[in-house]
Design an enzyme around this catalytic site. Structure first.
Site, PDB file in Angstrom:
ATOM      1  N   ILE A  62       0.880  -1.185   0.000  1.00 43.35           N
ATOM      2  CA  ILE A  62       0.000   0.000   0.000  1.00 43.35           C
ATOM      3  C   ILE A  62       0.908   1.222   0.000  1.00 43.35           C
ATOM      4  O   ILE A  62       1.734   1.352   0.899  1.00 43.35           O
ATOM      5  CB  ILE A  62      -0.862   0.035   1.297  1.00 43.35           C
ATOM      6  N   HIS A  63       0.801   2.098  -0.998  1.00 45.77           N
ATOM      7  CA  HIS A  63       1.627   3.299  -0.931  1.00 45.77           C
ATOM      8  C   HIS A  63       1.006   4.523  -1.588  1.00 45.77           C
ATOM      9  O   HIS A  63       1.528   5.617  -1.468  1.00 45.77           O
ATOM     10  CB  HIS A  63       2.995   3.053  -1.571  1.00 45.77           C
ATOM     11  N   ARG A  64      -0.129   4.341  -2.303  1.00 40.21           N
ATOM     12  CA  ARG A  64      -0.708   5.502  -2.996  1.00 40.21           C
ATOM     13  C   ARG A  64      -1.202   6.532  -1.995  1.00 40.21           C
ATOM     14  O   ARG A  64      -1.804   6.165  -0.972  1.00 40.21           O
ATOM     15  CB  ARG A  64      -1.926   5.077  -3.821  1.00 40.21           C
TER      16      ARG A  64
END
Ligand code: UD1
Length: 356
Positions: A204-206
């Protein structure tokens, strides 16, 4: 022919690898400019070593900042490098701040720009990446599209005359790495107390998922509640956002791991029961390795993965458990991302051998 590549973020280093090899094989000069957008060893250095990419000729060390700070800080150094090396083409990759900065710097001094991974659209105007890719496509001189869908988007925007379908260079590097892993006996770095199968891989990084504490908490809760171990490869942005919001990532089923080198990532995904992600690259990698993917976004640029049944979008987090643990879909021989030889076509297109 002299090509100047502008890279800065992790996925661009992956795409740079097949391009660097194809340019070298064809005897072309290649100048690599790293903006320094990603600076942690785990997001940058290790990719050069593992993927056999020559060290950057120039590193601008811009580091983190707001969009304006980061993008603006790149421009003078990019312009200097472009003037110094006077390339036949500036090659920009994907949708990052490094891509739009490279494009802006080049077009203002009348250097020709080619955009690799042109024509992708999420149609979500809240994403910084969407603006980066749309503006880059409209400014660039040569649009190297990975898929038929990307070509159609570019035609719809009046850009068909500058477009060439080349396939996806991420397929090139994925197939090569998968085969090298097999030959070298590279094992997936699964923690000792987690079984060699029956685990999920998550990333998860957005900004849309990390920057809103309530949304991030809901995602962590959904992953923590799964009935199989979830190996969460934690991007620095995720760690920083979780810490700011007081959210503990290591909870329930979640095992927090550092971002892995590319060969280890491929081995991990290949051995997994599924992937849960908001990454563009991972959606495709899961499909190419035929692992079911659940994407925690409302839309995807890689619509083929969804149409073919290997990717499910759960942007509202309605039932992450049921999606993530669904059975593997029926086999398919579809190859929407090319045959693993896209980089050679990119080089041919740059050399003028494939008509735009
Ligand atoms: C960027 C790209 C995104 C791409 C992603 C891959 C933009 C707008 N976004 O997102 O399209 O999918 O890279 O990873 O260009 N940080 C570190 N160490 C690093 C890099 C980042 O700690 O080496 C932290 C910093 O706190 C930084 C934050 O991560 O502020 C975000 O980094 P940034 O480069 O803005 O975007 P990414 O989320 O990595």
């Amino acid at each position: 022919m002299r090509i100047l590549s502008v890279v800065g973020a992790r996925p661009q280093l992956v795409k740079l690898s097949p391009i660097a090899h194809a340019l070298a094989a064809a005897g072309h000069e290649h100048v690599i400019v790293h903006t320094g957008q990603h600076y942690d060893a785990a997001l940058s250095d290790v990719f050069f070593t593992d993927l056999g990419i020559p060290r950057p000729d120039v590193n601008l060390h811009v580091g983190s900042g707001s969009h304006a700070e980061q993008t603006g800080a790149m421009l003078p150094g990019l312009e200097r490098a472009m003037l110094e090396h006077a390339p036949d083409w500036v090659l920009v990759y994907g949708d990052t701040n490094s891509t739009i900065a490279g494009t802006l710097a080049a077009v203002k001094i009348h250097q020709r720009v080619a955009h690799l991974e042109a024509g992708l659209r999420s149609f979500n105007r809240r994403m910084p990446e969407e603006h980066n890719r749309v503006m880059t496509d409209h400014a660039a001189d040569l649009l190297l599209a990975p898929t038929d869908v990307a070509v159609a988007h570019l035609r719809n925007e009046g850009l068909g005359a500058r477009t060439v379908l080349v396939g996806d260079v991420m397929t090139d590097v994925l197939y090569l790495t998968r085969d090298r892993n097999l030959a070298a006996g590279t094992a997936a770095p699964v923690p000792a107390d987690v079984g060699a199968s029956g685990y999920l891989v998550a990333t998860i990084h957005r900004a849309e998922n990390t920057d809103d504490p309530a949304r991030l908490r809901a995602i962590v809760d959904a992953l923590a509640g799964l009935s199989v171990p979830v190996l969460l490869l934690a991007h620095p942005r995720l760690r920083a956002s979780a810490e700011r919001a007081g959210i503990t990532l290591e909870a329930g089923a979640i095992r927090v791991l550092d971002p892995t080198p590319y060969p280890a990532l491929v081995a991990l995904v290949q051995g997994s029961a599924g992937v849960v992600t908001d990454s563009g690259g991972l959606q495709k990698e899961a499909f190419l390795l035929r692992v079911p993917c659940t994407t925690l976004r409302h839309e995807t640029e890689w619509v083929e993965t969804v149409d073919l049944g290997w990717n499910v979008l759960d942007g509202d987090l309605t039932d992450v458990a049921a999606h993530a643990l669904r059975p593997t879909p029926a086999p398919t021989g579809a190859a929407p991302y090319g045959d693993g030889h896209a980089a050679a076509r990119v080089v041919a297109a740059l050399a003028g051998g494939l008509g735009a």
